[in-house]
Design a protein around this motif. Structure first.
Motif, PDB file in Angstrom:
ATOM      1  N   CYS A   1       0.812  -1.219   0.000  1.00 37.11           N
ATOM      2  CA  CYS A   1       0.000   0.000   0.000  1.00 37.11           C
ATOM      3  C   CYS A   1       0.846   1.270   0.000  1.00 37.11           C
ATOM      4  O   CYS A   1       0.545   2.227  -0.714  1.00 37.11           O
ATOM      5  CB  CYS A   1      -0.950  -0.010   1.201  1.00 37.11           C
TER       6      CYS A   1
ATOM      7  N   ALA B   1     -11.194   0.723   4.405  1.00 39.77           N
ATOM      8  CA  ALA B   1      -9.788   0.336   4.511  1.00 39.77           C
ATOM      9  C   ALA B   1      -9.599  -0.783   5.522  1.00 39.77           C
ATOM     10  O   ALA B   1      -8.808  -1.705   5.299  1.00 39.77           O
ATOM     11  CB  ALA B   1      -8.941   1.548   4.896  1.00 39.77           C
TER      12      ALA B   1
ATOM     13  N   PHE C   1      -7.951   4.864   0.465  1.00 43.52           N
ATOM     14  CA  PHE C   1      -7.746   3.453   0.800  1.00 43.52           C
ATOM     15  C   PHE C   1      -6.271   3.187   1.057  1.00 43.52           C
ATOM     16  O   PHE C   1      -5.907   2.563   2.064  1.00 43.52           O
ATOM     17  CB  PHE C   1      -8.244   2.530  -0.317  1.00 43.52           C
TER      18      PHE C   1
ATOM     19  N   ALA D   1      -4.976   2.206   4.645  1.00 42.66           N
ATOM     20  CA  ALA D   1      -4.470   0.836   4.716  1.00 42.66           C
ATOM     21  C   ALA D   1      -3.014   0.815   5.168  1.00 42.66           C
ATOM     22  O   ALA D   1      -2.600  -0.071   5.929  1.00 42.66           O
ATOM     23  CB  ALA D   1      -4.614   0.157   3.355  1.00 42.66           C
TER      24      ALA D   1
END
Length: 320
Positions: A56, A89, A206, A210
């Motif tokens: 991520c 998330a 996100f 995350a």
């Protein structure tokens, strides 16, 4: 391997006459996500939470660079529903972590095939939880697809016959299916977000959320990656970010019903890569189950396409 970053967040096609371009971008996005999964699997000893962080964090970089180049970064940071992004998330990180854990326990194509269950599970949960109307054709296709999932899982579920909870393949298979379940819930949350949020905001928030949430897994045993592992992890993150950009772009040129079936190209790619890179030979039951899932998934997609056409015709007929 299907990525959970937010494919369902993509807006409808904005440019007509470019389905071939949309399909091409979709295939390249699938290739990018397969490369990402391959690189993550190749790290071998890195914990799942740490894999989520690298995937991520380094995916943010190409996404932010692209949005900055398009002068859309400020728009991407605007949100009317911040807690909705956090919830999405949280669900997505659990799904991604389970999926990456499964990657370390199962052959690459098997993990990919099991997670094809996600769109089928979305139909089930939408009917049961959101009270969406699902006709007999879609129910039949979903049930057949889930039979395919059972066919893949059954040889792995030795825990029920032997009681051996230490079987890594069994644990990996269960984790992969749980990842598909959580991914379905994540996509349902995305459906809510698209009512108020732009695609760019859903993607950016996100990855940001995350990344932060993945840091909570540090107490569970992160390790210092070797230089080679660090290189693979960084490349995996970039590949995931590029894949997300390609995925976002492909739906601008063609409808989802046209492009979605090309997701299953990943099965062919993972079988080839699994054999060449990891010496994984797909079993007959895995292939049979995967083909059943793919066929049922395409049937659901095509049915949605025809229903969409019928709805358009109905609206046109009722337009004065």
């Amino acid at each position: 391997m299907t990525d959970s970053a937010s494919p369902a967040a993509i807006s409808p096609a904005q440019h007509q006459g470019g389905p071939l371009r949309g399909i091409t971008l979709k295939v390249f996005s699938v290739c990018a996500f397969v490369v990402m999964a391959t690189l993550l699997k190749a790290t071998q000893t890195i914990p799942a939470g740490e894999l989520v962080f690298f995937r991520c964090f380094f995916a943010i970089l190409p996404v932010v660079a692209y949005l900055g180049w398009k002068r859309q970064l400020r728009v991407a940071l605007y949100t009317a529903n911040p807690w909705g992004h956090v919830l999405r998330a949280l669900i997505g990180v659990v799904s991604m972590g389970l999926g990456f854990f499964a990657l370390t326990r199962l052959p690459l194509p098997e993990t990919t095939a099991i997670q094809y269950a996600t769109p089928l599970l979305i139909v089930v949960f939408s009917a049961l939880l959101l009270k969406e109307r699902v006709h007999i054709f879609r129910w039949s296709a979903v049930l057949i697809g889930l039979v395919g999932v059972v066919i893949i899982l059954w040889p792995r579920l030795t825990v029920f016959s032997s009681g051996n909870m230490d079987d890594s393949a069994t644990i990996g298979a269960i984790a992969s299916f749980c990842a598909a379940i959580m991914a379905a819930f994540a996509m349902m949350q995305v459906r809510k977000l698209v009512q108020t949020e732009r695609t760019e905001a859903i993607v950016v928030y996100f990855f940001i959320c995350a990344t932060i949430l993945s840091l909570l897994t540090i107490p569970f045993g992160w390790v210092m990656p070797t230089p080679e592992q660090a290189f693979l992890l960084i490349c995996a993150g970039f590949a995931g970010g590029v894949g997300q950009l390609l995925l976002t772009s492909c739906y601008r040129y063609a409808d989802m019903s046209v492009i979605a079936p090309f997701e299953y190209v990943s099965l062919i790619l993972t079988i080839i890569i699994g054999f060449v890179v990891f010496s994984d030979i797909p079993t007959p039951t895995m292939l049979i189950g995967a083909l059943i899932i793919v066929a049922s998934g395409i049937a659901v997609i095509l049915r949605e396409h025809y229903l969409g056409l019928d709805r358009v015709k109905a609206r046109e007929a009722n337009t004065p």
